[in-house]
Design a protein around this motif. Structure first.
Motif, PDB file in Angstrom:
ATOM      1  N   PHE A   1      -6.219  17.371 -26.755  1.00  0.00           N
ATOM      2  CA  PHE A   1      -7.410  17.018 -27.523  1.00  0.00           C
ATOM      3  C   PHE A   1      -8.705  17.338 -26.788  1.00  0.00           C
ATOM      4  N   ASN A   2      -8.746  17.063 -25.510  1.00  0.00           N
ATOM      5  CA  ASN A   2      -9.978  17.295 -24.751  1.00  0.00           C
ATOM      6  C   ASN A   2     -10.154  18.732 -24.311  1.00  0.00           C
TER       7      ASN A   2
ATOM      8  N   GLN B   1       0.442  20.164 -16.035  1.00  0.00           N
ATOM      9  CA  GLN B   1      -0.754  20.969 -16.326  1.00  0.00           C
ATOM     10  C   GLN B   1      -0.467  22.459 -16.177  1.00  0.00           C
TER      11      GLN B   1
ATOM     12  N   THR C   1      -2.241  17.083 -19.861  1.00  0.00           N
ATOM     13  CA  THR C   1      -2.650  16.197 -18.773  1.00  0.00           C
ATOM     14  C   THR C   1      -1.872  14.892 -18.812  1.00  0.00           C
TER      15      THR C   1
ATOM     16  N   VAL D   1       1.790   2.318  -3.403  1.00  0.00           N
ATOM     17  CA  VAL D   1       0.706   3.010  -4.105  1.00  0.00           C
ATOM     18  C   VAL D   1       0.637   4.472  -3.668  1.00  0.00           C
TER      19      VAL D   1
ATOM     20  N   ASP E   1       0.880   7.812  -5.902  1.00  0.00           N
ATOM     21  CA  ASP E   1      -0.120   8.884  -5.879  1.00  0.00           C
ATOM     22  C   ASP E   1       0.566  10.236  -5.709  1.00  0.00           C
TER      23      ASP E   1
ATOM     24  N   ASP F   1      -5.446  22.540 -20.163  1.00  0.00           N
ATOM     25  CA  ASP F   1      -5.452  21.474 -21.168  1.00  0.00           C
ATOM     26  C   ASP F   1      -5.487  22.048 -22.570  1.00  0.00           C
TER      27      ASP F   1
ATOM     28  N   ARG G   1      -0.785   7.516 -16.628  1.00  0.00           N
ATOM     29  CA  ARG G   1      -0.183   6.757 -15.530  1.00  0.00           C
ATOM     30  C   ARG G   1      -0.406   5.246 -15.700  1.00  0.00           C
TER      31      ARG G   1
ATOM     32  N   PHE H   1       0.826  -1.213   0.000  1.00  0.00           N
ATOM     33  CA  PHE H   1       0.000   0.000   0.000  1.00  0.00           C
ATOM     34  C   PHE H   1       0.853   1.253   0.000  1.00  0.00           C
TER      35      PHE H   1
ATOM     36  N   PHE I   1      -6.031  10.347 -25.459  1.00  0.00           N
ATOM     37  CA  PHE I   1      -6.422  11.434 -26.348  1.00  0.00           C
ATOM     38  C   PHE I   1      -5.261  12.231 -26.916  1.00  0.00           C
TER      39      PHE I   1
END
Lengths: 481, 766
Positions: B532-533, B345, B351, B330, B334, B529, B356, B327, B362
């Protein structure tokens, strides 16, 4: 509409996603003063016929033990005192938070079947047992972490990290509010303390601010800043309001009609209404003595939560969309939530004692008013507890550690198949084995009950259309009526 | 195939591992038609599922060999024989792609291709090669080197207007686009309105009546430009614009998560941002110091303070101290995501964090490249940076003096009987000055970084070295670091790749942000961003020109402010126009100034300033608007503290993650755990309740009333004039004068002040 199409349509169209001014500008709204606030989502619910219109979410902080409440494990009694490996019949090295894997401990509470459905509930919840036929229990939840806060974030937001909107915010965003007189999302923290992380537990994240949970108190001033400041007379107050209206009107004449001007003017009218309506709604003196008694108001341990539940019913009647109640506070000493590391029996007896009667009362009360059929009541915790104790390996201790591998939640309300226990853990109650349900799945199912397709309720944030259910979640149709 | 080809292919396979993306340069030079038509269709419609990584049905459609090999159902196609080709059968029957059948025109292309012998072009297909309806490729606009388009000519329609057109290229671009849509710009705003707007935009504070008077009587031709310069040189500029920066970079002064412990020494970074902006520190230097100040100037305290940027995000105390190593890994990932997403960003509008667990869905960013960037941060951990050793004697002395001043103030506070909370606060500030350290980062020996398959730390893929993203044209993604490069050296390499004149995203992202803050919406309305998005550009050539200009101006932010503020576009009136609204209600074409509500901080500052309460105290530990106690977790009870120490500008508020201020939040102060490039602006009844009833607001009304009497005298008319000048930066009309005098006569000054503080004209900037 595709996400790109949606974004493109905003270029030279009717204003940006953030313009809540549009909400209040809605033609339908201007026509009818009593109507609510329309949903803000670009693709708002309901997406299909919904069975439910409002939610009560009871958050039990700390992690309540499934084997001591809703997950009946006769095998656990048989294996009391044995190791987990023996109980499971296979080699399992649990990775628990405090690293102490003791012997299996049977439930400290006797289980019986209740109601016509024969739902198994322990005597930790004697009052809830009397409404067993209204409950839908899921015994096969699992979480991704045994660490309180990320687990709580996932329980509320679908993500392990800070900064995402909670379930209540999404519902407020996706369905709007039924009334303008009250906030759409109300929060009642535990009497003893705020939950760990405070306002993070009801944050709007990246959704607009109006979807943040608003704290209400069941005693004293219900909402912050509701009351006129001390020392201001009626004459002064109305002089201020009238002058304000004139000042704003003059500016509007000069500037022309702008959403941002008009919506601000309207918000003052709404605030005035709120000031009138909220004290009426929060006046519990209007309820009968019998009702007070049913909810457990008085001098006992159920008073605070009882008041909160009774207020909840009144709020729901008056159009509040989402009420969140906290059973348990934060992680301090002495313990004030369900995190029974030291003495689970004592801990749970205390915590259940505060909420059992009021919750049963709320369910009964909503039912007799015909409201249970379109309300979702939800009782969750961030994870469960281990069937073995938190102690030395050869001991049967008194406490239980965190268990994210298998735990229970329950729902009530017309949207769900009542009197049902769905899914199961292994015979000793350690891990979900049959029909495991991830938080994303539960959220997808709850949104579905509210008429929302979880894949269609989205909000653009920093590169992606975000959802409550992240990129997963399957509706568990077996839970739905 | 000869030996040399075979060797090439084998080495290619070894280099690219199990991932389906080949190098950009093709092994075999391609057939143009195949690449632009057939390959584009396969990428658009098929290879999301049928690629070397996902292999649905065992089928990979990205390379000639894979296609020849076929999948679980057998050979993919019979070259020249359409009817017997499995691929065609599936597509023709709409069985594939599932739920999204291929349109007729595209089917025809594939049919022609198969019938004609299924000749292959560039091999293997690179899914990133071309942008499509579903994703961006290498040809995406924001990845191309920046150009400098010529500003277009004014149309005759426009020049006939009596529009005060300045010699400003921004106006050329804006007017050309308005003309395209057959719209006219708005006339310039009246002088008083413009002055108030300028003050609030640049400094976040309204002009005092004195400032206003000076501005109004100045009749010289360059009066406006000189006002712009004066405001940009004011220290209040940095205080305002630092707040914008802190929004973007998720600045919070507590750990977040469960414990949410207070970070008493994060404030130096905030001061650093204020000072850097006030000094007009070139943006590339501003960037590099925040990423690697400890490498650039190890012995310079201020360079190290800048790295507070990296540690500004949350830190999971419980997560890092839990027993399970699985854990914990992880949790560390993060944290790396937090830093990587903040960096990419903020500075690149990209982005990268979305890569990850898989290649970016995108944008042309590989999962491998995400890990290459985290490799540059592999040795970067949150920690305390102690300055005592690196500060000069003068700096130490200065700090000691400031601490002593707080002690003096605290003693004075006790003597004159200020509140306990304020006395305690002053003591806090004294200690926090004395603590010569900052919460930022601590370097460790960087461990190896591997790609983590599906983002899972327990399944490691290939080893990677620190590097950038290849698809950004104009700057090499190679960092060329020695393998034993230290943590800070790696971050410097990352910084140099980012803060580079050749980096296509660096300048574009920042000028877009500047436009966003001046006009309320960016040229790209998703400032974090540009992929693309992200939003579509409202003025593509203008964005190019501004980005290039920013580089020509050696990344001087103030030059860009000056350029924008002196444009005729900026000076337009904010009056509504029905004809323009019908075409462009959202004002993306900038046919007028959009009236906007003040942000939380400006609103609070304005209320303090107008009521005469605002102190000009700059810098230093922030004030607390909460009491706090620790019971395993840190709890914050927010309230409205009274006292001079709390009447500072809102940028000096200590921002804690779980102690959100209802008053500030109701006016859209963002969650400090989010990166907020674009604050929403909402209108709610709770705001009305706050401004009408909150103790802070009512105190402002009372103090304002006192100020009017004290400074304007006993004549009610004089009081009214002063009130309107303070609040609205203009003189009252006759109608207003009559109205207000009458109301004051009936109920007194305070109710009138209360109305004014709640009014649209105060709260909105037009």
């Amino acid at each position: 509409m595709s996400r790109r199409g949606f974004l493109q349509s905003l270029q030279f169209g009717l204003g940006a996603t953030a313009a809540t001014a549009l909400l209040l500008e809605d033609k339908a709204l201007l026509a009818d003063e009593e109507s609510g606030v329309p949903a803000e989502a670009a693709d708002p619910g309901p997406h299909h016929l919904s069975r439910a219109k409002r939610v009560v979410h009871v958050v039990a902080t700390g992690g309540f033990s499934q084997v001591d409440s809703f997950d009946y494990k006769p095998e656990l009694s048989k294996f009391h005192g044995k190791t987990l490996v023996e109980g499971l019949g296979r080699d399992e090295q649990p990775d628990v938070f405090f690293g102490q894997v003791g012997r299996l401990r049977q439930s400290d509470f006797a289980f019986k079947q209740h109601g016509e459905s024969g739902l198994w509930i322990s005597d930790l919840f004697p009052h809830l047992a009397t409404v067993a036929d209204e409950l839908t229990v899921v015994n096969s939840m699992f979480a991704e972490t045994s660490n309180h806060t990320p687990a709580t974030f996932q329980e509320s937001t679908g993500f392990r990290l800070n900064g995402f909107p909670v379930f209540g915010s999404w519902v407020s965003y996706g369905l709007g509010a039924e009334t303008q007189n009250l906030p759409s999302y109300v929060v009642f923290p535990d009497a003893r303390s705020l939950p760990a992380g405070g306002s993070i537990n009801w944050t709007n994240g990246f959704l607009p601010a109006r979807h943040q949970g608003v704290i209400m108190r069941s005693q004293g001033t219900a909402i912050d800043d509701l009351d006129r400041p001390v020392g201001i007379s009626d004459e002064q107050e109305s002089a201020t309001r009238n002058l304000l209206a004139r000042l704003n009107r003059r500016l509007q004449n000069e500037q022309g009609d702008d959403d941002v001007l008009i919506s601000r003017i309207k918000s003052y009218e709404l605030a005035a209404r709120m000031q009138r309506v909220v004290p009426e709604i929060t006046d519990l003196g209007k309820e009968s003595k019998e009702t007070h008694a049913m909810y457990g108001l008085g001098d006992g341990e159920t008073n605070y939560f009882g008041r909160a539940c009774l207020l909840t019913r009144r709020l729901l009647e008056n159009g509040v969309r989402f009420v969140q109640l906290f059973s348990g506070g934060a992680f301090q000493s002495p313990r004030v939530n369900w995190d029974g590391h030291e003495d689970n029996k004592k801990n749970h007896t205390r915590e259940a004692g505060r909420v059992d009667q009021p919750l049963a009362a709320l369910i009964k009360d909503l039912k007799q008013r015909g409201m249970l059929k379109d309300t979702v009541i939800l009782f969750t915790s961030e994870f469960g507890r281990t069937p073995f104790t938190q102690s030395k390996a050869e001991e049967v201790g008194a406490g239980r550690d965190h268990n994210q591998n298998g735990f229970s939640v329950w729902m009530a309300g017309g949207a769900f198949k009542s009197g049902l226990a769905y899914g199961s853990t292994d015979p000793v109650g350690y891990a979900a084995v049959e029909n495991p349900v991830h938080w994303n799945d539960l959220h997808a199912t709850l949104l579905h009950a509210l008429g929302i397709d979880h894949k269609r309720l989205t909000y653009y944030h920093n590169g992606i259309m975000r959802r409550l259910t992240n990129v997963g979640g399957e509706v568990v149709s077996d839970l739905l009526a | 195939m000869n030996k040399s080809d075979l060797r090439k292919i084998i080495s290619l396979l070894i280099v690219s591992g199990t991932f389906f993306h080949a190098v950009v340069d093709p092994v075999v030079a391609g057939d143009q038609e195949f690449d632009s038509s057939v390959a584009a269709i396969l990428v658009k419609r098929c290879t999301e599922c049928h690629n070397g990584f996902d292999l649905k049905g065992g089928l990979d459609l990205l390379s000639k060999t894979a296609v020849e090999k076929g999948g679980d159902s057998g050979p993919t196609l019979e070259a020249g024989d359409l009817e017997n080709s499995l691929l065609w059968q599936r597509i023709a029957s709409d069985e594939m792609p599932p739920e999204h059948p291929i349109p007729q025109e595209e089917k025809a292309v594939l049919a022609k291709w198969i019938s004609g012998g299924a000749n292959w072009g560039t091999d293997p297909i690179d899914v990133f090669r071309y942008s499509s309806e579903n994703r961006a490729g290498y040809d995406w606009w924001s990845l191309q080197p920046i150009t400098r388009p010529d500003p277009p000519e004014y149309s005759r329609r426009i020049s006939k207007q009596k529009w005060n057109v300045a010699n400003n290229s921004i106006d050329n671009f804006i007017l050309a686009k308005l003309d395209e849509h057959r719209l006219l710009p708005s006339p310039p705003a009246e002088k008083e309105i413009l002055v108030r707007r300028l003050y609030l935009d640049v400094t976040g504070l309204p002009p005092s009546p004195h400032d206003l008077q000076n501005a109004l009587v100045d009749d010289s031709t360059d009066a406006y430009e000189r006002l712009v310069d004066r405001l940009l040189s004011s220290p209040t500029y940095g205080e305002r614009w630092a707040r914008h920066w802190l929004d973007v970079i998720r600045f919070g002064e507590s750990q977040g998560f469960e414990r949410d412990k207070l970070r008493k020494n994060s404030w130096r970074y905030r001061d650093w941002v204020i000072d850097a902006l006030n000094q007009d520190m070139p943006y590339d230097e501003f960037t590099k110091l925040q990423l690697a100040g400890d490498e650039i100037a190890r012995d310079d305290m201020y360079a190290r303070i800048a790295t507070g940027f990296l540690g500004a995000g949350e830190w999971d105390e419980v997560g890092f101290s839990q027993r399970s190593p699985v854990f914990k890994r992880v949790v560390r990932q993060d944290q790396l995501e937090d830093m990587t997403s903040a960096i990419t960003q903020t500075f690149l509008g990209l982005t990268v964090n979305c890569a990850r667990c898989h290649d970016h869905k995108f944008d042309p960013i590989l999962q491998k490249e995400y890990y290459q960037i985290t490799a540059a941060l592999a040795g970067t951990f949150h920690g305390q940076d102690i300055f005592v050793d690196v500060s000069t004697p003068a700096e130490l002395d200065d700090n000691r003096k400031k601490s002593a001043v707080y002690e003096y103030r605290q003693n004075l506070a006790k003597e004159i009987g200020l509140s306990d909370f304020e006395i305690k606060q002053l003591g806090e500030s004294k200690e926090r000055y004395g603590d010569f350290s900052q919460y930022s980062i601590k370097s460790q020996d960087p461990p190896e970084t591997h790609v983590l398959l599906r983002g899972d730390p327990e399944t490691r893929g290939e080893l990677v070295q620190p590097a950038g993203i290849k698809s950004l044209k104009g700057v090499s993604a190679e960092f060329e670091l020695p393998t034993d490069a230290t943590d800070s050296r790696r971050r410097l390499a990352l910084a140099e790749w980012i803060a580079n004149k050749g980096n296509p995203l660096f300048a574009r992202t920042m000028v877009n942000r500047l436009w966003h803050y001046h006009f309320g919406t960016g040229l790209v309305d998703t400032p974090n961003d540009l992929g693309f998005n992200g939003g579509q550009r409202s003025h593509p050539e203008l964005l190019e020109w501004l980005a290039d200009e920013f580089i020509q101006q050696e990344f001087s932010i103030k030059s860009m402010h000056r350029l924008i503020l002196t444009s005729a576009t900026y000076k337009q009136s904010s009056r509504s126009r029905e004809d323009a609204k019908a075409v462009d209600a959202g004002n993306r074409l900038v046919w007028r100034r959009t009236p906007r509500r003040l942000e939380s901080e400006s609103l609070r500052d304005t209320l303090l300033a107008i009521s005469g309460q605002l102190t000009s105290e700059m810098h230093g530990p922030g004030y607390f608007d909460f009491t706090t106690f620790n019971a395993n977790s840190q709890f914050y009870e927010v309230f409205d503290p009274v006292g001079e120490s709390f009447n500072r500008r809102s940028v000096y508020r200590t921002i804690v993650r779980s102690g959100r201020s209802p008053f500030m939040d109701t006016f859209d102060c963002p969650d400090p755990s989010t990166k907020s490039p674009n604050r929403s602006v909402t209108t709610t009844p709770l705001q009305a309740l706050a401004l009408m009833n909150n103790s802070f607001a009512t105190r402002a009304s009372t103090m304002l009333a006192n100020r009017l009497v004290y400074e304007a005298g006993d004549s009610v008319e004089d009081q009214v004039v002063y009130l309107i000048r303070l609040a609205y930066s203009r003189n009252p009309t006759d109608e207003e004068m009559e109205d207000l005098v009458q109301v004051i006569g009936q109920v007194g000054l305070v109710p009138v002040c209360r109305a004014v503080l709640n009014s649209n004209e105060l709260v909105l900037v037009r």
